[in-house]
Design a protein around this motif. Structure first.
Motif, mmCIF file in Angstrom:
data_model
loop_
_atom_site.group_PDB
_atom_site.id
_atom_site.type_symbol
_atom_site.label_atom_id
_atom_site.label_comp_id
_atom_site.label_asym_id
_atom_site.label_seq_id
_atom_site.Cartn_x
_atom_site.Cartn_y
_atom_site.Cartn_z
ATOM 1 N N ARG A 168 49.682 112.893 27.379
ATOM 2 C CA ARG A 168 48.624 112.553 26.416
ATOM 3 C C ARG A 168 48.077 111.159 26.713
ATOM 4 N NH1 ARG A 168 48.399 117.519 25.643
ATOM 5 N NH2 ARG A 168 48.983 118.502 23.671
ATOM 6 N N GLU A 203 46.052 113.303 21.367
ATOM 7 C CA GLU A 203 47.192 113.518 20.472
ATOM 8 C C GLU A 203 46.869 114.563 19.403
ATOM 9 O OE1 GLU A 203 50.230 112.459 20.530
ATOM 10 O OE2 GLU A 203 50.158 110.929 22.102
ATOM 11 N N ARG A 204 45.606 114.683 19.036
ATOM 12 C CA ARG A 204 45.210 115.646 18.002
ATOM 13 C C ARG A 204 45.464 117.082 18.453
ATOM 14 N NH1 ARG A 204 44.652 112.860 13.392
ATOM 15 N NH2 ARG A 204 43.501 114.648 12.551
ATOM 16 N N ASN A 206 48.137 118.163 19.477
ATOM 17 C CA ASN A 206 49.479 118.534 19.043
ATOM 18 C C ASN A 206 49.472 119.270 17.711
ATOM 19 O OD1 ASN A 206 50.626 117.289 21.289
ATOM 20 N ND2 ASN A 206 50.844 115.313 20.237
ATOM 21 N N GLU A 207 48.372 119.138 16.961
ATOM 22 C CA GLU A 207 48.322 119.740 15.624
ATOM 23 C C GLU A 207 47.065 120.560 15.381
ATOM 24 O OE1 GLU A 207 46.888 116.086 12.918
ATOM 25 O OE2 GLU A 207 48.652 115.620 14.146
ATOM 26 N N GLY A 208 46.269 120.786 16.435
ATOM 27 C CA GLY A 208 45.049 121.559 16.245
ATOM 28 C C GLY A 208 44.478 122.015 17.569
ATOM 29 N N THR A 209 43.216 122.394 17.573
ATOM 30 C CA THR A 209 42.554 122.896 18.769
ATOM 31 C C THR A 209 41.691 121.806 19.402
ATOM 32 O OG1 THR A 209 40.536 123.617 17.628
ATOM 33 C CG2 THR A 209 42.419 125.151 17.636
ATOM 34 N N THR A 212 38.764 121.034 16.975
ATOM 35 C CA THR A 212 39.101 120.157 15.845
ATOM 36 C C THR A 212 39.338 118.727 16.328
ATOM 37 O OG1 THR A 212 41.463 120.744 15.962
ATOM 38 C CG2 THR A 212 40.070 122.039 14.477
ATOM 39 N N TRP A 216 37.202 115.388 15.184
ATOM 40 C CA TRP A 216 37.871 114.151 14.752
ATOM 41 C C TRP A 216 37.316 112.955 15.527
ATOM 42 C CZ3 TRP A 216 40.835 110.493 17.310
ATOM 43 C CH2 TRP A 216 41.522 109.580 16.506
#
Length: 227
Positions: A168, A203-204, A206-209, A212, A216
């Motif tokens: 990342r 890093e985003r 890790n919790e979305g697509t 998304t 952000w």
């Protein structure tokens, strides 16, 4: 000395392992004109040829598409300049260099335009070099930071990014007057963009697509002040 041949393409396709080999421009042309070209990417620098896989895994494809979206959001927010993306298009400077970077960004005048009857490549003897290129590194980070980096510096490309998927991490380089790359913490081509913001966007994932994550990023740059 064993030079590269179209047979090496079959080896790469079978193993998935890219490899640099001693080569002449004629060797490069033989590989370029092989029927399997759409399944590989080629990189050539004076006397060395890399045959790399052209197909992409899920992670590579996701991150590659993410960065193209980031380019779009950036230019919609900060500049009215002409900008164009040509990721993975083959760049050629006859007899000396060739490359097919994951990310290829032109800004301003002189954006390549294809016309009927022309080869589907960017001829660097006709068009200027891109303002920025990048490699999405899943399993290729060693060569992305070594021989590909030298290739892009030799071509005179002003800025080069290596996107380390597993770490990342975005490692950005700016070309110096010496003709060598120096790592930078802020983009010059995308003036005022902190490289750390690109890493936060990664890093985003890790919790979305990737979509998304791109949204952000667009929210973060809405409040970013650049000169």
């Amino acid at each position: 000395m064993t030079t590269a041949t179209p047979t090496d393409i079959q080896t790469v396709l079978a193993t998935g392992l890219p490899q640099w080999k001693p080569a002449t421009w004629s060797d490069y042309l033989a590989c370029r004109d092989a029927e399997t070209l759409e399944r590989i990417r080629l990189f050539f620098n004076r006397d060395r040829l890399l045959i790399d896989m052209g197909s992409e895994g899920i992670n590579h494809a996701s991150v590659s598409d993410l960065f193209i979206m980031l380019f779009g959001f950036w230019f919609s927010r900060f500049t009215q300049q002409i900008a164009a993306s040509f990721g993975r298009c083959l760049l050629e400077k006859a007899n000396t260099q060739a490359a097919a970077p994951d990310l290829v960004l032109y800004i301003g005048e002189g954006v390549p335009q294809w016309q009927q009857g022309e080869l589907r490549r960017i001829d660097l003897n006709r068009w200027r070099v891109p303002d920025l290129v990048g490699e999405i590194a899943d399993t290729t980070i060693a060569t992305d930071l070594d021989e590909k980096k030298k290739l892009y510096a030799d071509l005179g490309i002003p800025e080069y990014w290596v996107v380390n998927i597993r770490g990342r991490q975005v490692i950005a380089f700016r070309l110096q007057e010496s003709g060598k790359y120096q790592q930078c913490s802020e983009s010059v081509v995308l003036a005022g963009l902190p490289i750390s913001l690109l890493e936060q966007t990664l890093e985003r994932l890790n919790e979305g697509t990737n979509i998304t994550a791109a949204v952000w990023f667009s929210q973060q740059i809405a409040n970013l002040k650049v000169e």
